[in-house]
Design an enzyme around this catalytic site. Structure first.
Site, PDB file in Angstrom:
ATOM      1  N   ILE A  39     -47.547  26.627  29.000  1.00  0.00           N
ATOM      2  CA  ILE A  39     -46.541  27.284  29.844  1.00  0.00           C
ATOM      3  C   ILE A  39     -47.154  27.956  31.058  1.00  0.00           C
ATOM      4  O   ILE A  39     -46.435  28.541  31.868  1.00  0.00           O
ATOM      5  CB  ILE A  39     -45.731  28.311  29.031  1.00  0.00           C
ATOM      6  CG1 ILE A  39     -46.672  29.356  28.393  1.00  0.00           C
ATOM      7  CG2 ILE A  39     -44.883  27.628  27.969  1.00  0.00           C
ATOM      8  CD1 ILE A  39     -45.939  30.448  27.633  1.00  0.00           C
ATOM      9  N   GLY A  40     -48.446  27.902  31.197  1.00  0.00           N
ATOM     10  CA  GLY A  40     -49.069  28.517  32.363  1.00  0.00           C
ATOM     11  C   GLY A  40     -50.526  28.140  32.469  1.00  0.00           C
ATOM     12  O   GLY A  40     -51.190  27.816  31.483  1.00  0.00           O
ATOM     13  N   GLY A  42     -54.044  29.282  35.096  1.00  0.00           N
ATOM     14  CA  GLY A  42     -54.614  29.980  36.236  1.00  0.00           C
ATOM     15  C   GLY A  42     -56.066  29.608  36.407  1.00  0.00           C
ATOM     16  O   GLY A  42     -56.598  28.713  35.733  1.00  0.00           O
ATOM     17  N   GLY A  43     -56.757  30.317  37.307  1.00  0.00           N
ATOM     18  CA  GLY A  43     -58.158  30.023  37.551  1.00  0.00           C
ATOM     19  C   GLY A  43     -59.059  30.415  36.400  1.00  0.00           C
ATOM     20  O   GLY A  43     -60.169  29.919  36.270  1.00  0.00           O
ATOM     21  N   MET A  44     -58.579  31.331  35.522  1.00  0.00           N
ATOM     22  CA  MET A  44     -59.443  31.845  34.466  1.00  0.00           C
ATOM     23  C   MET A  44     -58.891  31.592  33.066  1.00  0.00           C
ATOM     24  O   MET A  44     -59.539  31.935  32.090  1.00  0.00           O
ATOM     25  CB  MET A  44     -59.665  33.354  34.649  1.00  0.00           C
ATOM     26  CG  MET A  44     -60.349  33.714  35.951  1.00  0.00           C
ATOM     27  SD  MET A  44     -60.496  35.504  36.174  1.00  0.00           S
ATOM     28  CE  MET A  44     -61.635  35.900  34.854  1.00  0.00           C
ATOM     29  N   VAL A  47     -52.294  29.252  29.204  1.00  0.00           N
ATOM     30  CA  VAL A  47     -51.354  29.948  28.329  1.00  0.00           C
ATOM     31  C   VAL A  47     -50.470  28.913  27.652  1.00  0.00           C
ATOM     32  O   VAL A  47     -49.936  27.994  28.310  1.00  0.00           O
ATOM     33  CB  VAL A  47     -50.491  30.958  29.121  1.00  0.00           C
ATOM     34  CG1 VAL A  47     -49.589  31.735  28.159  1.00  0.00           C
ATOM     35  CG2 VAL A  47     -51.356  31.913  29.907  1.00  0.00           C
ATOM     36  N   LYS A  62     -53.178  32.945  24.901  1.00  0.00           N
ATOM     37  CA  LYS A  62     -53.925  32.852  26.157  1.00  0.00           C
ATOM     38  C   LYS A  62     -55.359  32.461  25.832  1.00  0.00           C
ATOM     39  O   LYS A  62     -56.070  33.168  25.103  1.00  0.00           O
ATOM     40  CB  LYS A  62     -53.892  34.176  26.906  1.00  0.00           C
ATOM     41  CG  LYS A  62     -54.532  34.091  28.281  1.00  0.00           C
ATOM     42  CD  LYS A  62     -54.077  35.216  29.168  1.00  0.00           C
ATOM     43  CE  LYS A  62     -54.530  34.989  30.593  1.00  0.00           C
ATOM     44  NZ  LYS A  62     -54.025  35.999  31.517  1.00  0.00           N
ATOM     45  N   ASP A 154     -55.507  43.642  37.860  1.00  0.00           N
ATOM     46  CA  ASP A 154     -54.747  42.493  38.348  1.00  0.00           C
ATOM     47  C   ASP A 154     -53.246  42.768  38.280  1.00  0.00           C
ATOM     48  O   ASP A 154     -52.469  41.934  37.807  1.00  0.00           O
ATOM     49  CB  ASP A 154     -55.101  41.246  37.544  1.00  0.00           C
ATOM     50  CG  ASP A 154     -54.683  39.954  38.254  1.00  0.00           C
ATOM     51  OD1 ASP A 154     -54.521  39.988  39.492  1.00  0.00           O
ATOM     52  OD2 ASP A 154     -54.515  38.931  37.579  1.00  0.00           O
TER      53      ASP A 154
END
Length: 787
Positions: A39-40, A42-44, A47, A62, A154
């Protein structure tokens, strides 16, 4: 090309490259969870939506990107920090159910699954009470975390989620770190966070505290109030520079009551911001009390530019349609109202110099003549950006809010004159050159878009490439870039220096100025400054000066070969001095003599070779036991010298041949060449060595046998037991040096050498090893130039 495996055995840990490939091609296997879909990303991290099988509930898992945590130490730090964050229990913080790692080595933590989206998908511009409520929740959560030593690092719209009761909660403390943590997953100097919300000190990679989070909350407040971010750029570096240097854009008139709150939250230095979340909450309460904020605010929002669309498919916060243009009469009234502020603020403008050294002329930038109130000074272009927040607007009465009737335009009488432009609009590029002079004076060199010197001068070069003012302004712009780069370097802000230099280079290439006198002068000045800095690094033995010089070589793209000799000289000056401990594998070694260009240096073991070390050698090689001189029927050996020893006692009853064999074996294992010292080298090893009963193991109290190495007094070079405990073999056949436990105080001389009658071992005779050290070896361990 190597083919990665995706079907390891359940207990086989995979390499980071294999794990990355696995995550991009199939669902991960997390024990106890049924992973449904991603569902997600990112760069790090990645998810996933999953079902916790034991409780049959939906959760979000995550997984940290495998390339981030490549070794066991970083994985253990991740687990420790994640468990610290999991202890945060607050109604406005998304909790962590579990922290763990999969059998294949994936690091993960499990959180509640919140399906109502994030703040970036909601438009709250006309619901100020809701904005207040969201900010209260965030500040309550951050205040709780900050008092427990955790900085979020963040805070952004995508990390403000909504639970099933539609309450805002703060998520993704995955990169948060304790305030006082000395071990960090991220490297010092590496900025972690989202550039659009990042405080200036965080973008520079400095240590941050809770005030960086409060800065991000200020950005969020601006975004919720206006529908767009305060700063927008095409790359993260440009955004960071804007956050560090550009003024906060003014709010629309019907939202100006937010300006003091947001300006304080987004102050450029953390000392100027709210001290903590509690103080920021108090200011929020005061804002709400004084303005009695209600849905829609006190006035209809002004037109706002549509923010850039998001690329992840989410619904962006959009702006209202643009309103009608003001009539000329209304515009004149606005200018008349601003005249008083402009006249007062001119004295506060920065005192920059123009090309010829005179005070700069602030010029207007209209297309044609403008009618303004008689006696009023013209407002400069971009004045709104530098304008301080106005006083809060008068509070509307309940009747005003009930019918929302428009306020009638007040009548005003004013005389008007026509003021000539400060340039001749008939001359090609005159407008652009005048704008460039103003922009250089205000240090708007490359930002903001639409009002910077680079854009103005490039346009002027297209319109009038032979205008005599153009070379002077181009030289002034290049000189201004040089001054700003120097300032950034003085502030240890290498990221900003790199960004400024790259922009200057790009401009020089676009304008074809690489061969211009101003650019070559600047480059030569940079190279001369580097040479001067390298000379200072060598004369002062300053690692900081050397690093600054090598940083500048990389920043400016200078020819490294030009500085090779100076860099080497500076690094030689920074080499360790005699007595310094040499880092690396193998036994602890001390530098005895430093190397030079002409000859190698010498390093010696801090202590004699121990019985435990020699035992490992014998077990690895099967070397036969040598005869030892002395004792009944001379049956003593290194393993039974006639007295009790620990593994830390020196190995005795060994021959010189045994010592040479050990040196060869140990050298092959450590990748260096060890040997016994010569008689001449022993005189250097024994400098400053103790030779008395208080500092050594001599035969002063008639006790028999050795003691563990390192118990004696160290010499001035850091070598232990040179003057006692066990005599030591030298390289030249039947020759020994120093004193042992059989030597009495009257005979003891640390630097003395003695000949022995045969080559057999003795119960007070051991050895230590030396090795040569090259200059290049030590240079490799000294401060390096960037690659």
């Amino acid at each position: 090309m190597a083919i990665l495996r995706f079907t390891p055995s359940p207990d086989e840990e995979m390499w980071p490259e294999e794990l990355s490939a696995l995550l991009t091609s199939m669902m991960p296997d997390i024990p106890g969870y049924r992973v449904m879909r991603r569902i997600g990303k990112g760069g790090m991290s990645f998810v996933y939506l999953a079902v916790q099988e034991s409780l049959d509930r939906q959760v979000a898992i995550k997984i940290t990107a495998p390339d981030i945590l490549r070794d066991e130490i970083s994985k253990q730090r991740f687990e420790q920090e994640a468990r610290t964050i999991a202890k945060l229990e607050h109604p406005c913080i998304v909790g962590i159910y579990e922290v763990g790692r999969s059998p294949q080595g994936l690091m993960y933590y499990v959180m509640p699954y919140l399906s109502k989206g994030h703040l970036g998908q909601r438009d709250l511009r006309n619901d100020e009470p809701r904005i207040i409520a969201v900010l209260r929740s965030l500040l309550s959560a951050l205040g709780y975390a900050h008092t427990r030593g955790i900085v979020h690092r963040d805070v952004k719209a995508e990390n403000v989620l909504f639970d099933n009761a539609d309450r805002p909660v703060l998520a993704d403390f995955g990169i948060a770190l304790p305030f006082r943590s000395s071990t960090r997953i991220t490297n010092v100097g590496f900025a972690v966070g989202s550039a659009a919300y990042m405080a200036p000190e965080q973008a520079r990679g400095d240590n941050v505290d809770g005030r960086a989070d409060l800065y991000a909350v200020g950005v969020l407040a601006y975004e919720m109030v206006t529908g767009h971010l305060p700063f927008q750029a095409n790359d993260a570096l440009a955004l960071a520079v804007m956050h560090a240097h550009d003024p906060i854009p003014p709010l629309p008139s019907n939202r100006r009551h937010w300006q003091p709150f947001i300006s304080l939250a987004m102050a450029k230095t953390k000392e100027q911001r709210f001290r903590n979340a509690e103080q920021m909450l108090s200011a929020l309460d005061e804002l709400e009390r004084r303005h009695r904020l209600g849905p829609g605010g006190d006035a209809t929002p002004e037109p706002a530019a549509t923010p850039p669309g998001r690329t992840n498919g989410e619904s962006p916060i959009t702006s209202r349609p643009a309103g009608r243009w003001l009539g000329m009469g209304a515009a004149a009234l606005v200018l008349a109202a601003g005249a008083t502020w402009w006249a007062a603020s001119r004295d506060r403008a920065p005192d920059f110099l123009t090309i010829d050294g005179s005070a700069p002329t602030v010029v207007d930038d209209p297309i044609g003549s403008v009618a303004i109130a008689a006696g009023a000074a013209p407002a400069p272009a971009g004045a709104d950006a530098a304008m301080p927040p106005p006083a809060p607007l008068a509070e509307a009465t309940p009747a005003d809010r009930a019918d929302n009737a428009p306020t009638p335009m007040p009548t005003a009488s004013a005389s008007f004159v026509s003021q000539a432009l400060p340039y001749d609009p008939r001359v090609p590029a005159a407008r652009e050159l005048a704008a460039a002079q103003r922009q250089i004076a205000r240090l708007r060199l490359s930002t903001p878009a639409g009002d910077n010197a680079i854009e103005s001068l490039l346009a002027a070069r297209t319109l009038a490439p032979r205008d005599p003012a153009l070379p002077r302004l181009e030289a002034a712009l290049i000189a201004a870039f040089g001054a700003q780069i120097d300032k950034a370097l003085d502030d240890d802000d290498n990221a900003n220096a790199v960004a400024l230099w790259q922009r200057a280079q790009r401009y020089v290439e676009q304008a074809e100025l690489k061969d211009s006198e101003s650019w070559t002068t600047l480059v030569d000045a940079r190279a001369t400054a580097v040479e001067r800095r390298l000379a200072n690094a060598a004369s002062r033995r300053s690692a900081r000066e050397l690093k600054r010089a090598t940083d500048e070589i990389a920043i400016y793209g200078l020819d490294e070969a030009r500085f090779a000799d100076a860099i080497r000289t500076a690094r030689v000056a920074l080499l360790p001095r005699p007595g310094a401990r040499l880092e690396g594998g193998g036994p602890a070694m001390r530098l005895v003599t430093a190397p030079s260009e002409a000859r190698p240096g010498l390093a010696a073991m801090e202590t004699e070779v121990t019985r435990g070390d020699f035992l490992a050698f014998v077990q690895a090689t099967g070397r036969p036991v040598s005869r030892c001189r002395g004792g009944f029927l001379e049956r003593r050996t290194w393993s039974d010298p006639g007295f009790a020893q620990t593994t830390r006692d020196p190995a005795v009853c060994v021959t010189a041949a045994d010592a040479d064999a050990y040196a060869q074996w140990r050298g092959q294992r450590d990748g260096v060449r060890y040997r016994l010292p010569t008689a001449g080298e022993w005189s250097q090893l024994s400098q400053g060595a103790a030779g008395d009963c208080a500092g050594t193991r001599l035969n002063c109290d008639r006790r028999e046998g050795t003691v563990p190495v390192g118990d004696g007094k160290a010499s001035s070079l850091g070598l232990v037991d040179i003057g006692g405990n066990a005599r030591e073999w030298l390289a030249a056949g039947r020759q020994t040096a120093g004193a042992g436990w059989r030597t009495n105080a009257a005979q003891a001389r640390a630097g003395a050498t003695q000949a022995v009658s045969d080559e057999r071992g003795q119960d007070d005779l051991g050895f230590r090893l030396v090795r040569e050290v090259s200059l290049d070896e030590l240079l490799d361990a000294s401060p390096r130039r960037p690659r």
